[in-house]
Write an enzyme that holds these catalytic residues in place. Structure first.
Site, PDB file in Angstrom:
ATOM      1  N   ASP A   9       0.349  -0.985   0.241  1.00  0.00           N
ATOM      2  CA  ASP A   9      -0.120  -0.013   0.501  1.00  0.00           C
ATOM      3  C   ASP A   9       0.846   1.325   0.345  1.00  0.00           C
ATOM      4  OD1 ASP A   9      -2.906   0.447   2.190  1.00  0.00           O
ATOM      5  OD2 ASP A   9      -2.271   1.849   1.367  1.00  0.00           O
ATOM      6  N   ASP A 103      -3.128   2.508  -5.732  1.00  0.00           N
ATOM      7  CA  ASP A 103      -2.133   1.930  -4.527  1.00  0.00           C
ATOM      8  C   ASP A 103      -2.057   1.183  -3.952  1.00  0.00           C
ATOM      9  OD1 ASP A 103      -3.761   2.884  -2.485  1.00  0.00           O
ATOM     10  OD2 ASP A 103      -1.674   3.869  -1.442  1.00  0.00           O
ATOM     11  N   GLU A 104      -2.523  -0.518  -4.256  1.00  0.00           N
ATOM     12  CA  GLU A 104      -2.888  -1.270  -2.762  1.00  0.00           C
ATOM     13  C   GLU A 104      -3.057  -2.354  -4.285  1.00  0.00           C
ATOM     14  OE1 GLU A 104      -5.985  -2.538   0.476  1.00  0.00           O
ATOM     15  OE2 GLU A 104      -6.022  -0.387  -0.454  1.00  0.00           O
TER      16      GLU A 104
HETATM   17  N1  DCP Z   1      -8.099   8.741  -1.912  1.00  0.00           N
HETATM   18  C1  DCP Z   1      -9.372   9.175  -1.860  1.00  0.00           C
HETATM   19  N2  DCP Z   1     -10.215   9.090  -1.526  1.00  0.00           N
HETATM   20  C2  DCP Z   1     -10.246   8.729  -0.061  1.00  0.00           C
HETATM   21  C3  DCP Z   1      -9.403   7.831   0.483  1.00  0.00           C
HETATM   22  C4  DCP Z   1      -7.949   8.046  -0.734  1.00  0.00           C
HETATM   23  O1  DCP Z   1      -9.105  10.211  -2.824  1.00  0.00           O
HETATM   24  N3  DCP Z   1     -10.870   9.189   0.966  1.00  0.00           N
HETATM   25  C5  DCP Z   1      -7.005   7.902  -2.588  1.00  0.00           C
HETATM   26  C6  DCP Z   1      -6.354   9.384  -2.341  1.00  0.00           C
HETATM   27  C7  DCP Z   1      -5.320   8.052  -1.109  1.00  0.00           C
HETATM   28  C8  DCP Z   1      -5.381   6.865  -2.725  1.00  0.00           C
HETATM   29  O2  DCP Z   1      -6.749   7.045  -2.796  1.00  0.00           O
HETATM   30  O3  DCP Z   1      -4.034   8.705  -2.379  1.00  0.00           O
HETATM   31  C9  DCP Z   1      -4.399   5.737  -1.751  1.00  0.00           C
HETATM   32  O4  DCP Z   1      -6.053   5.041  -0.732  1.00  0.00           O
HETATM   33  P1  DCP Z   1      -5.580   4.902   0.604  1.00  0.00           P
HETATM   34  O5  DCP Z   1      -6.374   4.862   1.778  1.00  0.00           O
HETATM   35  O6  DCP Z   1      -4.587   3.702   0.658  1.00  0.00           O
HETATM   36  O7  DCP Z   1      -4.217   6.352   0.924  1.00  0.00           O
HETATM   37  P2  DCP Z   1      -2.683   7.025   1.309  1.00  0.00           P
HETATM   38  O8  DCP Z   1      -2.942   6.407   0.164  1.00  0.00           O
HETATM   39  O9  DCP Z   1      -3.559   8.650   0.685  1.00  0.00           O
HETATM   40  O10 DCP Z   1      -2.716   7.006   2.536  1.00  0.00           O
HETATM   41  P3  DCP Z   1      -1.583   5.863   2.973  1.00  0.00           P
HETATM   42  O11 DCP Z   1       0.109   5.989   3.632  1.00  0.00           O
HETATM   43  O12 DCP Z   1      -2.598   6.221   4.884  1.00  0.00           O
HETATM   44  O13 DCP Z   1      -2.003   4.553   2.949  1.00  0.00           O
HETATM   45 MG    MG Z   2      -2.435   3.944   0.020  1.00  0.00          MG
END
Ligand code: DCP
Ligand code: MG
Length: 348
Positions: A9, A103-104
């Protein structure tokens, strides 16, 4: 056999890509999302998180919590491109990859023998390569189930690797808060707290009957998950390459007209199969297959986006004209293009 599953992730994905491309943003609190008055934060970097900013929060509120925050509009096309690049790195390790979002992803590396078959080494490798080749950091978790691999990747975020060895599963799970269990939302969490349950060890004290009585079908999942049991396979998105139907006739067909007369029935059958497999949007080509009395086979195909009766007739005439022999088998089918995970956008 013990399974070996890696969950990857990316850290603050959209924000990390923006920081990569705009170094001047690196040590500033950064939010990616709608920048208008009513915009919402898609994600923010870890510096902004220290101020309490998080995903799905109104941008206006983020600005109140952190007045210095820099707000940037998302560039989804760019994130898809980065995601493809990461997927391609992941696919160097195994074909059994289940992407959950841009991203996962889960990887099943149980039968991979590179890097001495060590899932830990593979996860280290993947993390180092994504950082070097893509320019962002990615956290990973290694365990013998999807449930624990996912919990593990989150355990030491950002830029962390957590490995739960099979011998550690019982003690890890015992202390794990039930809020971390996949599927336990606010409501279930509240009900569990009312039962005096905060961690999985406490949840383990309840019998399967007590749990199904209280939570229905999910009670059984809870019973298993709080013991670290999760047999769900890593599901690849790889679908079938083609779908077809064919008929061998008791009496060979002579000439094109009796062949054409078979077409409506074949199309009907093919249509149903395509519909059942949920693939009609993936049709790239359709083809006809003729097997003649001397067992020679020929096929003809054309590019289509959906089943096309007139084109099937043309394909029949084309294939049928290739031999003067009578026909013992007729088939028709469609070739499917690769499903494109980048078309399913969870967050768009
Ligand atoms: N995303 C979005 N709206 C949300 C949640 C996520 O647009 N409510 C998008 C932006 C994030 C991406 O999806 O960058 C990946 O989601 P993640 O939940 O994996 O969050 P992040 O990668 O940003 O942070 P983390 O470091 O907690 O994984
Ligand atoms: Mg993420």
């Amino acid at each position: 056999m013990q399974r070996k599953i890696i969950h990857c992730d990316c850290d603050s994905f959209y924000a990390s890509v923006e920081m990569r491309d705009r170094p001047e943003l690196r040590d500033k609190p950064l939010a990616v999302g709608g920048t208008s008055g009513r915009g919402v934060v898609a994600t923010c970097n870890y510096l902004a998180r220290e101020f309490g900013v998080h995903s799905a929060m109104p941008m206006a509120q983020a600005l109140k919590l952190c007045p210095d925050i820099v707000a940037v509009r998302p560039d989804i096309a760019k994130y898809k491109q980065v995601s493809r690049q990461i997927q391609s790195i992941l696919s160097d390790y195994t074909d059994i990859i289940e992407p959950l979002s841009l991203d996962e992803a889960f990887l099943d590396v149980s039968n991979v023998d590179i890097l001495q078959g060590s899932a830990t080494l593979m996860a280290q490798h993947i993390r180092a390569r994504v950082e070097a080749e893509v320019g962002i950091t990615i956290s990973a978790g290694v365990a013998n189930s999807k449930f624990l691999a996912k919990v593990a990747s989150d355990w030491q975020k950002p830029n962390g690797l957590t490995v739960i060895a099979p011998s550690q599963v019982a003690s890890f799970v015992a202390e794990l808060e039930v809020a971390k269990i996949f599927g336990v939302g606010k409501v279930t969490q509240q009900r569990l707290y009312e039962m005096g349950v905060v961690n999985c060890q406490q949840l383990q004290q309840f019998s399967i009957y007590q749990l199904t009585d209280r939570f229905g079908k999910f009670g059984q999942r809870l019973y298993e998950l709080c013991r670290g049991i999760d047999e769900r396979p890593v599901k690849t998105l790889r679908l079938r390459k083609s779908i077809s139907v064919e008929h061998t006739f008791d009496k060979n067909l002579i000439g094109i007209n009796p062949c054409l007369a078979q077409l409506p029935g074949l199309i009907e059958e093919l249509h149903q199969r395509v519909a059942r497999s949920n693939s009609s949007h993936l049709i790239a080509k359709q083809f006809a297959k003729f097997k003649f009395e001397d067992f020679t086979t020929t096929t003809a195909e054309s590019v289509v986006a959906e089943l096309d009766i007139e084109k099937f007739e043309a394909l029949f005439k084309k294939a049928g004209s290739r031999s003067v022999k009578s026909v013992r088998l007729l088939g028709i089918g469609v070739r499917l293009r690769e499903p494109n995970i980048y078309q399913y956008d969870l967050f768009e």
